[in-house]
Design an enzyme around this catalytic site. Sequence first.
Site, PDB file in Angstrom:
ATOM      1  N   GLU A  58       1.013   3.813   1.903  1.00  0.00           N
ATOM      2  CA  GLU A  58       1.543   4.155   3.218  1.00  0.00           C
ATOM      3  C   GLU A  58       2.724   3.265   3.598  1.00  0.00           C
ATOM      4  O   GLU A  58       3.728   3.746   4.148  1.00  0.00           O
ATOM      5  CB  GLU A  58       0.453   4.021   4.299  1.00  0.00           C
ATOM      6  CG  GLU A  58      -0.765   4.885   4.053  1.00  0.00           C
ATOM      7  CD  GLU A  58      -1.898   4.192   3.315  1.00  0.00           C
ATOM      8  OE1 GLU A  58      -3.061   4.500   3.609  1.00  0.00           O
ATOM      9  OE2 GLU A  58      -1.622   3.336   2.442  1.00  0.00           O
ATOM     10  N   CYS A 107      -5.965   1.894   5.934  1.00  0.00           N
ATOM     11  CA  CYS A 107      -6.604   0.659   6.396  1.00  0.00           C
ATOM     12  C   CYS A 107      -5.988   0.266   7.744  1.00  0.00           C
ATOM     13  O   CYS A 107      -5.042   0.903   8.214  1.00  0.00           O
ATOM     14  CB  CYS A 107      -6.405  -0.455   5.370  1.00  0.00           C
ATOM     15  SG  CYS A 107      -4.685  -1.024   5.255  1.00  0.00           S
ATOM     16  N   HIS A 143       0.853  -1.183   0.000  1.00  0.00           N
ATOM     17  CA  HIS A 143       0.000   0.000   0.000  1.00  0.00           C
ATOM     18  C   HIS A 143       0.892   1.237   0.000  1.00  0.00           C
ATOM     19  O   HIS A 143       2.053   1.189   0.428  1.00  0.00           O
ATOM     20  CB  HIS A 143      -0.882   0.022   1.242  1.00  0.00           C
ATOM     21  CG  HIS A 143      -1.958  -1.010   1.228  1.00  0.00           C
ATOM     22  ND1 HIS A 143      -3.033  -0.968   2.085  1.00  0.00           N
ATOM     23  CD2 HIS A 143      -2.133  -2.119   0.479  1.00  0.00           C
ATOM     24  CE1 HIS A 143      -3.832  -2.002   1.860  1.00  0.00           C
ATOM     25  NE2 HIS A 143      -3.296  -2.715   0.884  1.00  0.00           N
ATOM     26  N   CYS A 187      -2.111  -0.439   7.553  1.00  0.00           N
ATOM     27  CA  CYS A 187      -1.296   0.768   7.431  1.00  0.00           C
ATOM     28  C   CYS A 187      -1.351   1.601   8.704  1.00  0.00           C
ATOM     29  O   CYS A 187      -0.330   2.153   9.129  1.00  0.00           O
ATOM     30  CB  CYS A 187      -1.750   1.582   6.227  1.00  0.00           C
ATOM     31  SG  CYS A 187      -1.454   0.712   4.657  1.00  0.00           S
TER      32      CYS A 187
END
Length: 159
Positions: free
Chosen positions: A48, A76, A46, A79
Site C-alpha cells: 500500500e 495494517c 508495504h 497503511c
Amino acid sequence: MEYALQEALISEKLGEVPIGAVIVKDGEIVGRGHNLTETSKDPTAHAEMMAIRQASENLGGWRLTGCEMYVTCEPCSMCAGAMVWARLKKVHIGTMDPKAGAAGSVLNVLEEPKLNHHVEIETGIMQEECSEILKRFFKERRNRETIRMNRKKYKPSEE
C-alpha cells in the site's frame, strides 16, 4: 483487483509476503505496489505504501483525492493511516487480516470518527484468490521451517 494480485505474485517470487496494491483514478492505474520489506530492509515498504508513493509521484502531490485503492489483504494500521492522510476516497479489500487488520478486523482506522477524513471500505473482492495466495505462502514457509528444524535435530549416529 486482478492487477493487485499480479503485484502480490511479484512479492511472492521475491520471497516477500504476497500482498499487492494498485491505485486507480478516473479508471486508470496511477500507482502500483507490492511488499518489499525484506528486499529493501524497510519496515514501511508495504504494498500500500509503495502504491501511495508511486501515485503521489505520478499525480504530482500527496493528496490522492478521488483515488481508490485495490489491495489483496486488509491494510495494517500504518497503511490505513497513510490512506487517511493521502485522502483516498475508497479502498477495495480482497481478504481480511484478523491478526493485524486496521479496516475493521482489529481496528478501523479508515472510518475512525475522530479523524478528519474517512476512507470508504469495500471487502471481499476476489476474496478466495486473495486469501489462497497468502495461505499457500505461509504453508510453504511453515514447511521450510519444519524441514530446517528437523535438520538441526538430526545428528548422525557415531560409529
